[in-house]
Each structure stands twice: as structure tokens, then as C-alpha cells.
Motif scaffolding. Structure first.
Motif, mmCIF file in Angstrom:
data_model
loop_
_atom_site.group_PDB
_atom_site.id
_atom_site.type_symbol
_atom_site.label_atom_id
_atom_site.label_comp_id
_atom_site.label_asym_id
_atom_site.label_seq_id
_atom_site.Cartn_x
_atom_site.Cartn_y
_atom_site.Cartn_z
ATOM 1 N N ARG A 57 0.833 -1.200 0.000
ATOM 2 C CA ARG A 57 0.000 0.000 0.000
ATOM 3 C C ARG A 57 0.872 1.256 0.000
ATOM 4 O O ARG A 57 0.629 2.211 -0.753
ATOM 5 C CB ARG A 57 -0.925 0.005 1.210
ATOM 6 N N LEU A 58 1.923 1.257 0.810
ATOM 7 C CA LEU A 58 2.823 2.405 0.883
ATOM 8 C C LEU A 58 3.536 2.637 -0.444
ATOM 9 O O LEU A 58 3.622 3.768 -0.927
ATOM 10 C CB LEU A 58 3.848 2.215 2.000
ATOM 11 N N VAL A 59 4.036 1.564 -1.047
ATOM 12 C CA VAL A 59 4.726 1.680 -2.330
ATOM 13 C C VAL A 59 3.781 2.241 -3.392
ATOM 14 O O VAL A 59 4.168 3.103 -4.185
ATOM 15 C CB VAL A 59 5.299 0.308 -2.761
ATOM 16 N N ASN A 60 2.561 1.778 -3.414
ATOM 17 C CA ASN A 60 1.590 2.271 -4.389
ATOM 18 C C ASN A 60 1.292 3.756 -4.178
ATOM 19 O O ASN A 60 1.177 4.517 -5.143
ATOM 20 C CB ASN A 60 0.298 1.458 -4.329
ATOM 21 N N GLN A 61 1.198 4.176 -2.924
ATOM 22 C CA GLN A 61 0.963 5.593 -2.634
ATOM 23 C C GLN A 61 2.145 6.440 -3.076
ATOM 24 O O GLN A 61 1.969 7.520 -3.645
ATOM 25 C CB GLN A 61 0.694 5.801 -1.139
ATOM 26 N N THR A 104 2.179 9.405 -5.968
ATOM 27 C CA THR A 104 2.639 10.762 -5.659
ATOM 28 C C THR A 104 3.769 11.173 -6.593
ATOM 29 O O THR A 104 3.795 12.291 -7.099
ATOM 30 C CB THR A 104 3.107 10.847 -4.189
ATOM 31 N N TRP A 105 4.716 10.263 -6.828
ATOM 32 C CA TRP A 105 5.824 10.562 -7.741
ATOM 33 C C TRP A 105 5.304 10.865 -9.129
ATOM 34 O O TRP A 105 5.752 11.815 -9.775
ATOM 35 C CB TRP A 105 6.799 9.405 -7.810
ATOM 36 N N GLN A 106 4.369 10.055 -9.613
ATOM 37 C CA GLN A 106 3.818 10.271 -10.953
ATOM 38 C C GLN A 106 3.118 11.616 -11.048
ATOM 39 O O GLN A 106 3.231 12.310 -12.061
ATOM 40 C CB GLN A 106 2.850 9.151 -11.321
ATOM 41 N N GLU A 107 2.414 11.998 -9.989
ATOM 42 C CA GLU A 107 1.711 13.280 -9.977
ATOM 43 C C GLU A 107 2.690 14.446 -10.076
ATOM 44 O O GLU A 107 2.340 15.514 -10.566
ATOM 45 C CB GLU A 107 0.861 13.408 -8.719
ATOM 46 N N HIS A 108 3.912 14.236 -9.594
ATOM 47 C CA HIS A 108 4.929 15.281 -9.625
ATOM 48 C C HIS A 108 5.919 15.093 -10.773
ATOM 49 O O HIS A 108 6.968 15.743 -10.810
ATOM 50 C CB HIS A 108 5.668 15.330 -8.290
#
Length: 45
Positions: free
Chosen positions: A13-17, A21-25
Motif C-alpha cells: 500500500r505504501l509503495v503504491n501511494q 505521488t511521484w507520478q503526480e509530480h
């Protein structure tokens, strides 16, 4: 009777979050690793 059901791991779950977030940035794993290497080299004698 024993019933076994799959459970999502907290790390998954943490890795997916983080990935979201990285993709959004506009970041990706390669960019993050490159940055990590650069920062490490600043602290390595």
C-alpha cells in the motif's frame, strides 16, 4: 475449519501511494535513484 484469505500488505500500500505521488509530480524511480546517488556523493568522503 480454517479460512485463508489474501491480505494486502502495508508495504504494498505504501509503495503504491509513493508511486502515485511521484507520478503526480512527474518523477519516476530512475529519477529518484539518480537524486539519491547525487545526495549520497555529497556526504561520502
Amino acid at each position: 475449519m480454517l479460512i485463508i484469505t489474501p491480505q494486502e500488505l502495508q508495504t504494498d500500500r505504501l509503495v503504491n501511494q509513493l508511486a502515485k505521488t511521484w507520478q503526480e509530480h512527474g518523477l519516476d524511480l530512475e529519477t529518484m535513484l539518480k537524486t539519491l546517488r547525487e545526495v549520497r556523493s555529497e556526504y561520502t568522503p
